[in-house]
Scaffold this motif. Structure first.
Motif, PDB file in Angstrom:
ATOM      1  N   ASP A 138      -0.257   5.073   0.946  1.00  0.00           N
ATOM      2  CA  ASP A 138      -0.506   6.023   2.042  1.00  0.00           C
ATOM      3  C   ASP A 138      -0.603   5.299   3.383  1.00  0.00           C
ATOM      4  O   ASP A 138      -1.405   4.376   3.550  1.00  0.00           O
ATOM      5  CB  ASP A 138      -1.811   6.797   1.791  1.00  0.00           C
ATOM      6  N   ASP A 171       0.855  -1.184   0.000  1.00  0.00           N
ATOM      7  CA  ASP A 171       0.000   0.000   0.000  1.00  0.00           C
ATOM      8  C   ASP A 171       0.901   1.248   0.000  1.00  0.00           C
ATOM      9  O   ASP A 171       2.065   1.161   0.398  1.00  0.00           O
ATOM     10  CB  ASP A 171      -0.859  -0.080   1.265  1.00  0.00           C
ATOM     11  N   ASP A 174      -2.476  -0.445   5.693  1.00  0.00           N
ATOM     12  CA  ASP A 174      -2.888   0.308   6.886  1.00  0.00           C
ATOM     13  C   ASP A 174      -4.382   0.590   6.991  1.00  0.00           C
ATOM     14  O   ASP A 174      -4.784   1.249   7.938  1.00  0.00           O
ATOM     15  CB  ASP A 174      -2.171   1.669   6.921  1.00  0.00           C
ATOM     16  N   SER A 175      -5.194   0.166   6.003  1.00  0.00           N
ATOM     17  CA  SER A 175      -6.583   0.597   6.153  1.00  0.00           C
ATOM     18  C   SER A 175      -7.581  -0.356   5.515  1.00  0.00           C
ATOM     19  O   SER A 175      -7.215  -1.382   4.934  1.00  0.00           O
ATOM     20  CB  SER A 175      -6.775   2.032   5.662  1.00  0.00           C
ATOM     21  N   ASP A 220      -7.222  -2.256   2.399  1.00  0.00           N
ATOM     22  CA  ASP A 220      -6.197  -3.298   2.313  1.00  0.00           C
ATOM     23  C   ASP A 220      -6.712  -4.663   2.785  1.00  0.00           C
ATOM     24  O   ASP A 220      -5.984  -5.657   2.699  1.00  0.00           O
ATOM     25  CB  ASP A 220      -4.966  -2.896   3.139  1.00  0.00           C
ATOM     26  N   THR A 237       1.724   3.536   4.641  1.00  0.00           N
ATOM     27  CA  THR A 237       2.555   2.319   4.631  1.00  0.00           C
ATOM     28  C   THR A 237       3.956   2.598   4.092  1.00  0.00           C
ATOM     29  O   THR A 237       4.948   2.110   4.643  1.00  0.00           O
ATOM     30  CB  THR A 237       1.858   1.233   3.778  1.00  0.00           C
TER      31      THR A 237
HETATM   32 MG   LIG Z   1      -3.050   3.090   2.935  1.00  0.00          MG
END
Ligand SMILES: [Mg+2]
Ligand SMILES: O=C(O)COP(=O)(O)O
Length: 224
Positions: free
Chosen positions: A10, A8, A173-174, A177, A12
């Motif tokens: 943003d 990823d 991170d989100s 993902d 990461t």
């Molecule tokens: Mg991200």
């Protein structure tokens, strides 16, 4: 041998202040296995990142809406429907929250994104009316076609490369993902990840942003 990576952007590969961590430019070009950059950002961003890293353009953009590998590109999702939904959102007073240039959506092919300051409730209401969904990455709200996911994009790239998606290690991170973690064989959520990503990852690490990612990459190196 190190495993292939699905990364990823943003949250990461970035720092707390949204910059690409400069160490990315040392570590990724030296990685001795394929790297797929899998992001919610529009297509030009991960392509440019690969270009300036000097690595092959193996990209899943727009949360799976655009897939590129081995010089081939394919598209999923329905941008026209997202535009109709955004027209309705604006008619009811909504604002995507970008400036006139709107570089977030200008080159977006398969979905549209709103600033995190936009009216989330109104966006979700409109999304439902148009058969779309809203994904909150912490960096933007994405108004997208249900079923278009980073994980399917990874499977498509792996297929083109003649690899098994299950051989990849994913780091993210989100919420966007979660499918990536499902498609990859192993998965890590960085310490700054949201609850969706932490709940879906095989391993949640303490390290945050690229500092955390770097720790994972170091741990994947074979012992000397
Ligand atoms: Mg991200
Ligand atoms: O585009 C976003 O909202 C987030 O991008 P990312 O998937 O690289 O974190």
């Amino acid at each position: 041998m190190v495993p292939p990576l699905a990364l990823d952007i943003d949250g990461t590969l970035t720092t707390r202040s949204d910059q690409i961590d400069p160490r990315v430019f040392e570590v990724l070009p030296a990685w001795e296995a394929p790297i797929v950059v899998a992001t919610g950002k529009s297509f030009p961003y991960p392509v440019a990142l690969c270009h300036f890293l000097g690595i092959p353009e193996q990209v899943v953009a727009e949360n799976g809406g655009v897939v590129c590998a081995d010089g081939q590109v394919s598209f999923q999702g329905d941008r026209d429907r997202a535009e109709q939904a955004i027209d309705a959102f604006r008619d009811r007073g909504g604002d995507l929250g970008w400036d006139a240039a709107d570089t977030t959506n200008r080159w977006r092919e398969s979905e549209l994104a709103a600033n995190v300051d936009a009216d989330e409730e109104l966006l979700r209401t409109v999304a439902e009316e148009f058969g779309l969904e809203v994904v909150d990455t912490g960096y933007a709200y994405h108004l997208k076609t249900p079923g278009v996911e980073k994980g399917d994009g990874l499977a498509a790239v792996a297929d083109i490369l003649g690899l098994d998606a299950g051989s990849f290690v994913a780091i993210g991170d989100s919420e966007n993902d979660v499918s990536l973690f499902g498609a990859a064989g192993d998965s890590y959520a960085v310490g700054n990840a949201d609850e969706h990503a932490k709940g879906a990852a095989e391993t949640v690490i303490d390290g945050e942003y690229f500092e955390g990612t770097l720790g994972v990459l170091e741990s994947l190196q074979p012992a000397e």
